[in-house]
Design an enzyme around this catalytic site. Structure first.
Site, PDB file in Angstrom:
ATOM      1  CD1 TRP A  39       2.003  -3.288  -4.215  1.00 33.71           C
ATOM      2  CD2 TRP A  39       1.556  -4.626  -5.945  1.00 33.71           C
ATOM      3  NE1 TRP A  39       3.176  -3.892  -4.595  1.00 33.71           N
ATOM      4  CE2 TRP A  39       2.932  -4.717  -5.668  1.00 33.71           C
ATOM      5  CE3 TRP A  39       1.053  -5.384  -6.994  1.00 33.71           C
ATOM      6  CZ2 TRP A  39       3.803  -5.532  -6.394  1.00 33.71           C
ATOM      7  CZ3 TRP A  39       1.921  -6.185  -7.730  1.00 33.71           C
ATOM      8  CH2 TRP A  39       3.264  -6.252  -7.417  1.00 33.71           C
ATOM      9  CB  CYS A  40       0.272  -8.644  -5.401  1.00 30.00           C
ATOM     10  SG  CYS A  40       0.256 -10.225  -6.264  1.00 30.00           S
ATOM     11  N   PRO A  41      -3.116  -9.044  -6.083  1.00 31.97           N
ATOM     12  CG  PRO A  41      -4.217  -9.462  -8.098  1.00 31.97           C
ATOM     13  CD  PRO A  41      -3.140  -8.633  -7.483  1.00 31.97           C
ATOM     14  NE  ARG A  44      -6.395  -7.537  -3.086  1.00 38.60           N
ATOM     15  CZ  ARG A  44      -5.938  -6.981  -4.211  1.00 38.60           C
ATOM     16  NH1 ARG A  44      -4.879  -6.183  -4.172  1.00 38.60           N
ATOM     17  NH2 ARG A  44      -6.540  -7.203  -5.356  1.00 38.60           N
TER      18      ARG A  44
END
Length: 124
Positions: A39-41, A44
């Site tokens: 969920w954390c950019p 990613r």
């Protein structure tokens, strides 16, 4: 060198089972239920760099520790924050056996992981 994607952290760093003299732990966000991606950019963006750095067989073991959903991560009582002193994700921590004890010997946080020079030096 294996990348352990299903890694259960012990209650404290002293309980880590080091496969050799060194273990790296990548603290990342858990996967979003809908996208099946972190969920954390920032996570990613960092994961390709992290996995690439640990692909050579000569590298030590990397364990992936997921910090939970957004509400779990934001909870000040989250054990990643309280026990493991992880205040930002992603965080890459190096643990080593020194004098018979397991100690943290370094960490890279967020954008530091994206710097190839820092990541290469850190993992050697």
């Amino acid at each position: 060198m294996p990348i352990l994607s299903t890694f259960a952290l012990p209650e404290a760093p002293a309980g880590l089972n080091l496969p050799g003299e060194t273990l790296f732990v990548a603290f990342i966000s858990s996967d979003d239920a809908a996208t099946k991606k972190p969920w954390c950019p920032d996570v990613r963006a960092a994961m390709p760099h992290i996995t690439s750095a640990f692909e050579p067989e000569s590298q030590p073991t990397l364990a992936i520790a997921q910090s939970g959903t957004i509400p779990e991560w934001r909870n000040p009582a989250n054990p990643f924050r309280t026990t493991w002193n992880v205040q930002n994700i992603p965080t890459l921590v190096r643990f080593q056996r020194i004098g018979g004890e397991i100690k943290e010997t370094g960490r890279l946080v967020e954008s530091e992981i994206l710097r190839k020079d820092l990541l290469e030096a850190f993992t050697k």
